[in-house]
Every structure is written in C-alpha cells, then in structure tokens.
Design a protein around this motif. Sequence first.
Motif, short mmCIF file in Angstrom:
data_model
loop_
_atom_site.label_atom_id
_atom_site.label_comp_id
_atom_site.label_asym_id
_atom_site.label_seq_id
_atom_site.Cartn_x
_atom_site.Cartn_y
_atom_site.Cartn_z
N ARG A 13 0.83 -1.20 0.00
CA ARG A 13 0.00 0.00 0.00
C ARG A 13 0.87 1.25 0.00
O ARG A 13 0.57 2.25 -0.64
CB ARG A 13 -0.90 -0.02 1.24
N GLN A 14 1.99 1.20 0.75
CA GLN A 14 2.88 2.36 0.76
C GLN A 14 3.46 2.61 -0.62
O GLN A 14 3.57 3.75 -1.08
CB GLN A 14 4.01 2.12 1.77
N ALA A 15 3.82 1.53 -1.33
CA ALA A 15 4.37 1.70 -2.68
C ALA A 15 3.32 2.28 -3.61
O ALA A 15 3.62 3.10 -4.48
CB ALA A 15 4.85 0.34 -3.22
N SER A 16 2.05 1.86 -3.41
CA SER A 16 0.97 2.39 -4.25
C SER A 16 0.78 3.87 -4.01
O SER A 16 0.58 4.65 -4.94
CB SER A 16 -0.32 1.62 -3.95
N GLN A 17 0.89 4.28 -2.72
CA GLN A 17 0.71 5.69 -2.42
C GLN A 17 1.85 6.53 -2.97
O GLN A 17 1.66 7.65 -3.45
CB GLN A 17 0.60 5.88 -0.91
N VAL A 18 3.06 5.98 -2.94
CA VAL A 18 4.21 6.73 -3.45
C VAL A 18 4.08 6.97 -4.94
O VAL A 18 4.38 8.04 -5.46
CB VAL A 18 5.51 5.96 -3.13
N SER A 19 3.59 5.93 -5.65
CA SER A 19 3.51 6.06 -7.10
C SER A 19 2.28 6.82 -7.56
O SER A 19 2.18 7.17 -8.73
CB SER A 19 3.50 4.66 -7.72
N SER A 20 1.31 7.08 -6.66
CA SER A 20 0.06 7.70 -7.08
C SER A 20 0.11 9.22 -7.09
O SER A 20 -0.77 9.87 -7.60
CB SER A 20 -1.08 7.24 -6.18
N GLY A 21 1.13 9.81 -6.49
CA GLY A 21 1.23 11.26 -6.55
C GLY A 21 1.55 11.86 -5.22
O GLY A 21 2.04 11.21 -4.31
N ALA A 33 7.49 6.62 -10.97
CA ALA A 33 7.39 5.21 -10.61
C ALA A 33 8.50 4.37 -11.22
O ALA A 33 8.95 3.41 -10.62
CB ALA A 33 6.03 4.65 -11.03
N PHE A 34 8.94 4.76 -12.43
CA PHE A 34 9.89 3.89 -13.11
C PHE A 34 11.28 3.94 -12.49
O PHE A 34 12.14 3.13 -12.82
CB PHE A 34 9.97 4.25 -14.60
N VAL A 35 11.54 4.89 -11.57
CA VAL A 35 12.83 4.93 -10.90
C VAL A 35 12.68 4.65 -9.42
O VAL A 35 13.56 4.97 -8.64
CB VAL A 35 13.53 6.30 -11.10
N LEU A 36 11.56 4.04 -9.00
CA LEU A 36 11.38 3.77 -7.58
C LEU A 36 12.38 2.76 -7.06
O LEU A 36 12.64 2.71 -5.87
CB LEU A 36 9.95 3.26 -7.33
N HIS A 37 12.89 1.91 -7.94
CA HIS A 37 13.82 0.88 -7.49
C HIS A 37 15.21 1.42 -7.23
O HIS A 37 16.07 0.73 -6.71
CB HIS A 37 13.90 -0.23 -8.55
N THR A 58 3.29 0.64 -15.45
CA THR A 58 3.74 -0.76 -15.47
C THR A 58 4.76 -1.03 -14.37
O THR A 58 4.71 -2.06 -13.69
CB THR A 58 4.35 -1.09 -16.84
N ALA A 59 5.69 -0.08 -14.19
CA ALA A 59 6.71 -0.26 -13.15
C ALA A 59 6.10 -0.25 -11.77
O ALA A 59 6.49 -1.03 -10.88
CB ALA A 59 7.77 0.84 -13.27
N ALA A 60 5.11 0.66 -11.55
CA ALA A 60 4.45 0.70 -10.24
C ALA A 60 3.70 -0.60 -9.97
O ALA A 60 3.73 -1.13 -8.86
CB ALA A 60 3.50 1.89 -10.19
N LEU A 61 3.03 -1.11 -11.02
CA LEU A 61 2.31 -2.37 -10.86
C LEU A 61 3.27 -3.52 -10.58
O LEU A 61 3.01 -4.37 -9.72
CB LEU A 61 1.49 -2.65 -12.14
#
Length: 549
Positions: A6-14, A21-25, A197-200
């Motif tokens: 859920r935290q990753a989803s919130q980070v990528s949502s704005g 999202a594509f550089v979250l890793h 795609t990266a966030a998913l």
Amino acid sequence: MQSRARQASQVSSGGNQAYPAFVLHQNPWNPLQLYSIYRLILVGVLQLVTTSTQIPMQLGSYDDKLFSLGLNVFTVIAVLAVFSAHFRWPFYLAQVYLHPVVDILCLLVLIFASGGLHSGMGLLLSLPIILQNILRPGQFALMLTAMAIMGLLGVEVYMQQEAARTASDLSYAGILAMFVFAASWMLGKWFEKASITAALAKRRGVDLANLSQLNQSILDQLQTGILVVERSGVIRHMNPTAWDMLGRPDDWRSKPLRDFAPELNAHFKHWVANVCPKVVSYDIKHWRTTELSFRLSQLGTSSNGAALIYLEDTSAQREKQQGVKMASLGQLTANIAHEIRNPLGAISHAAQLLSESPELSKPDQRMIQIIQENSKRMNTTIESVLNLSRKREATRENIVLESWIQKFREDFARQSTLQINQINVFLEPTDAEIQFDPNHFDQIMWNLCRNAEKYAHEDASQLQLEIQCMQPAHTRDMILSVMDNGVGISETGQERLFEPFYTTSTKGTGLGLFMARELCLSNGANLEYVQLNGRGSCFRIVFAHRKSN
C-alpha cells in the motif's frame, strides 16, 4: 500499520514529494544529478568554443555581448545546480520543474544572440524538454514543450525580419518544432505507461515478497518437519522442526542428505528410482534411535523437480497410544481384583486353616504348602499388575545424569552382591540431562541391573556391568545403555523379552521388563534390547529429546 504494497501504491500515485514510478527501485535523484553534470559539461564546451579561434561556429554572431552575458549566467546556474542536486535542496519537485524551465530560457537567449537556428544550437532544447517528460510526464510537460517551441519560432520569425534569411530557414524551424513536440509527446506517453507498469510490477513484487515471507513464517511454525531435496540428494531447504529432528546439523545447506540421515536417504533413493511421482510414507529409526515417520511427494509437475519430505516424530503418537492402553489395562485389572483376588484369598485362607490341623499326613502337608506358595505367587502377580495400572502419571523433571548415575551406582553396589568396581560408568557429554520421572527412572534402572545380577552370569563375582550414556551425531536424543558380559539372551527369548508374564525363572512373574518398558513409554522414552556381537546383553533406553523454549 500500512503494508509495504500500500505504501508503494501511495508513493507512485502522486503527492508533493512523489517520485516517478519507473525509478522507484533506485535513487530518484540520480537523473537530476546526471543532468546537472551534463549541463556543466555543456556550458564548459560552449565556453571553450567561444574562446577558441580554431572552431568555426557562429556563436554570438547576432549579439556578442548578450551571448557572453547569457553564457556566463548559464555557467553560474550550472555550477549552482550541481550543488543543489547533490545536497537535495530545494526539494525534489521544485528542482524537477525549475531545471528544465531555466535551461530552456537560457538556451533561447543563447540561440537568439547567435542569430537563431542558423547557429545550429536548436537541438540543445531537446534534452531539457525530454527530461521534463521523463521525470514528470503530463500536462505541464506538454505546456513546457509548447512554450519552448513558441519561443524558438518567435526567435526565428524575428530573425527573418532583422536579417536576410531565406524561407528554407523558417521551414527548418517548423520541422524542428514539429519533431521536438512529437518526440516529447511520444516520450511522455511512453514513460507514463512505463511508470504505471513499473508501479504495478513493484506492487506485485512487494506482494510476492510478503507472500514468500508469510509462507516462510508458516513453515517455521509448523510442528511437522519440512525438507526440500533435489533429485541428486542435495538438501535445498529445511524448516526449524526438521532441523531439530535431524539433530540440529551445522552448515546443512547444499549438502547431501546421506550425511545427516542415511536411513532417510536410502528410502529417498528408492523412491526416486522406483516409486516417483507417487506419494508414499515410511517409518524409520533415524540413526537407529529416533523413531520418525515421513512422507515423500514430488514438488511441482516437472519430472526432474525436487522432492518434498514431511517428517513427523512418532513419540507423541506413541505416548497417546500408551495412555489409551494404560486406561484399558486399569479397567482390566479392576475386574481381575474383583474376580480373582477374592477367591484366591479364600483359597489361601482355607489352606492356612488346613495346615493347622494335627491329623494331616506329610503328603497332605506338602500339598497344602504347594497351594500356599502358588497362592502367594499368584497374589504377587496380581499386585504387580495392579501397581502397573495404578501407577501415577509421569512427573518429568530435569535429571543430571552424571550425579544421578554415580549415586545409583553406589546404592546398587551397597544393596547387591556386586562390588563397586564391577559397575563401570561412561558418560558423554558429561553435562547430559534428561527429562524423566525420577521414581520411574529408579525403578527401571534397578530392574535392569537386578536382572543382570540374577541371570547374566553364573558366577556373580565375574560379572561386569557397564552403564553408558551418549548422544550420537545428527540426532537430538540421548541414549543410555546397560550392558553386561554375561551369557546373553537367545533369539527365541529376544522375541518375547518384553511380553507380560514371560519368564525363564520359576520364581519370577515375567512383568519386570514389561513394566520397565511401560514406564519408559510413559515418559516419552523407549526401552529396547540390542544384540551384541560378542557375549553379553545390552538394554538401551532412548530418551525423548528436551524441547527448546
């Protein structure tokens, strides 16, 4: 507490501090830091070109002073931007929006001072526009692209009026503008989809990691031992329960199963060669001590896949069966006491009254004596069975074997015909402890040693008793052996050794070894006879392992 997914989803949502999202890793500041280095190299090259007379370029051809001023300002901004990106001040989004805007303005000034696109600097506008579409694709990126194109076309239109230019220069400007806009729009769409795609993928990765952690936690908490073994016999995984059952081996990963469980490995090889992929179960004695039941099944559908082995310690099931058996025995002995003991008492009492008669002949007196002796023997047998059925539930305590056995050795030597030097003790490790009812343990040891004294050797002075205690490698059980140098036990006698009422003596009840084994079973241990290669006998007690906290 929020899950990682859920935290990753919130980070990528704005959000104000959201990262692409594509550089979250990786570190999201890396693209900005690399771009700041590129900007510094660019202004360095422009400074070098303007000061060099060897490079024929039309930089600053329209307004040399404006170009020099613009380039110097751009250089200062480039140096400051390097430190800004390194120290991450101001915050991320401010720099994402600020850097491309400042670069586009500075480059438009330099292009204007150099006479427009004729100087060849138009393509330098592409990178800051692309950077914005990479880091923050969306409406702002398209608006920035449109503003840059409008500024570029405005410069070229102005130059058409101020200087002698052909229509082809304006066409080149239009083509360049269309290229920049199309490229930025396509890149924005592509990176937007890539971000989703990266966030998913990241959320799926977090879900898989959580699921893997959950599975590992379940395996670790199972009371059933789990082993994953390759077809070659190499151990891939072992949960803590299996590790405990196999004697807590060190450095077991990627090691052959035969090194830690040869009996289990033999059945595994047979299963691989003849039975796989059928699910089968076997019972073994691990290192001839621990009784284990295991089930073999194929892991996955591949014929070359690993095998899954479920290990179960049968001691708990054996204790449960022992409780049921003792309950049944108690009910039986209660009937015996009622149906046999009362008539037996009447017979014994009548024989005693007859023995007091003065008119009895010697043959009659002998017959009455036989009746009395056998009545006493029958009563002793009944008492033994009643004591076995009435025995209290085992109260296990920690017993330090070294001190307990040394004391038992002295007591037995004092109360038997043996000398203390005829009883030898060997303990390894010396600090060995067991969990056992002390009274039951005392009864068992007295029974085993008394039997050896009575039946093992014709001449008791030649008898040697040896009490050994050891813990074999790769097992968790303690073994205590009582051995003698007597005549041993025949094969026929070994088969019936622990049967109730079986005895080779005319005075024994045949319940001693039977009761000793029952007492062992009540304490989670097992008593068995081991055939020695030479003369003598060996009775071995396999104690239940001590459970860790």
